[in-house]
Design an enzyme around this catalytic site. Structure first.
Site, PDB file in Angstrom:
ATOM      1  N   ASP A   1      53.636  44.811  41.146  1.00 57.55           N
ATOM      2  CA  ASP A   1      53.107  43.451  41.192  1.00 57.55           C
ATOM      3  C   ASP A   1      54.046  42.507  41.946  1.00 57.55           C
ATOM      4  OD1 ASP A   1      51.102  44.402  39.575  1.00 57.55           O
ATOM      5  OD2 ASP A   1      51.442  42.980  37.945  1.00 57.55           O
TER       6      ASP A   1
ATOM      7  N   HIS B   1      50.745  32.797  40.958  1.00 56.02           N
ATOM      8  CA  HIS B   1      51.075  33.477  39.703  1.00 56.02           C
ATOM      9  C   HIS B   1      51.072  32.463  38.558  1.00 56.02           C
ATOM     10  CE1 HIS B   1      53.117  36.156  36.890  1.00 56.02           C
ATOM     11  NE2 HIS B   1      52.854  37.144  37.736  1.00 56.02           N
TER      12      HIS B   1
ATOM     13  N   HIS C   1      57.623  45.822  39.287  1.00 50.87           N
ATOM     14  CA  HIS C   1      57.613  44.699  40.218  1.00 50.87           C
ATOM     15  C   HIS C   1      58.493  45.013  41.421  1.00 50.87           C
ATOM     16  CE1 HIS C   1      56.458  42.984  36.331  1.00 50.87           C
ATOM     17  NE2 HIS C   1      55.799  42.054  37.018  1.00 50.87           N
TER      18      HIS C   1
END
Length: 244
Positions: free
Chosen positions: A55, A110, A201
């Site tokens: 992500d 986000h 991530h």
């Protein structure tokens, strides 16, 4: 009860009922419950396979290092990209796609979807989908909400935009400042089972500065553990029993 008395009783509760209905999908953020009750949303797939996902990218500082590592290990993954990050590094988006990885969307910004109304939610997802699709020449099919929190509006918007929401079954808590390769590997593999989806991530744009280094150090160990357990690793497109 007369109609007037009924209205006096019901009307004050309507805002609370509406808010509850809007936020009801937030229950899906509770992993153990979600994995059992909503396996498709959790990303549960073939029992001999693990889906590797990242992500918050693309990040010119860190993402190329992940691409190099994955190429060396001959592993493909799914990258859930933020739209505002993608427009800052369009060449990197194309590089991810050219390397054979699956491109998905993580929204434009986000920010928690529960703080947005239906129109703002739809516009955020549509902008991210269209931007990433224009850069790669192929419309993304998968979507992961920021923080893994869905709302009714997010489900409806994803359906209209032909996006399938996918969360995860195991994560590394790699966004923390105190994360290390050892802690990320330990946290991922303690919850990892065949058919699971791993969340990591490749950028620290919403995490502790430099936290991606712990993730990068953990990935080879995670891949080795999967191999020891007889599990193949790949993107979500190769993962589901029924294609997502």
């Amino acid at each position: 009860m007369t109609a007037t008395r009924l209205l006096r009783t019901v009307l004050p509760a309507l805002p609370l009922l509406a808010a509850a209905a809007y936020a009801a999908p937030v229950l899906s953020t509770y992993g153990p419950l979600r994995n059992r009750a909503m396996p498709r949303l959790s990303g549960c797939g073939r029992p001999d396979h693990v889906a590797l996902t990242f992500d918050d990218g693309p990040d010119p500082l860190s993402t190329p290092l992940f691409l190099r590592l994955l190429d060396e290990r001959r592993v493909r993954a799914t990258f859930f990209l933020l739209g505002n990050q993608a427009v800052r590094a369009p060449g990197l988006v194309r590089e991810i796609a050219a390397a054979g990885h699956e491109i998905a969307v993580h929204g434009w910004l986000h920010r928690p979807l529960l703080l947005r109304g239906p129109r703002a939610t739809h516009d955020d997802l549509a902008r991210a989908r269209d931007t990433v699709g224009d850069l790669t020449g192929r419309a993304p099919r998968l979507f992961r909400p920021p923080y893994g929190v869905m709302s009714t509006a997010a489900h409806l918007a994803a359906r209209r935009l032909d996006l399938t929401p996918v969360l995860w079954t195991a994560w590394g808590e790699d966004w923390r400042a105190r994360a290390t390769p050892e802690s990320v590997h330990r946290t991922v593999t303690s919850d990892l089972r065949g058919g699971g989806t791993i969340l990591l991530h490749d950028s620290d744009c919403t995490s502790a500065p430099g936290s991606w280094r712990a993730t990068l150090g953990a990935v080879p160990r995670i891949l080795d553990t999967c191999a020891m357990r007889g599990l193949s690793v790949g993107p979500l497109r190769e993962h589901a029993v029924d294609p997502l």
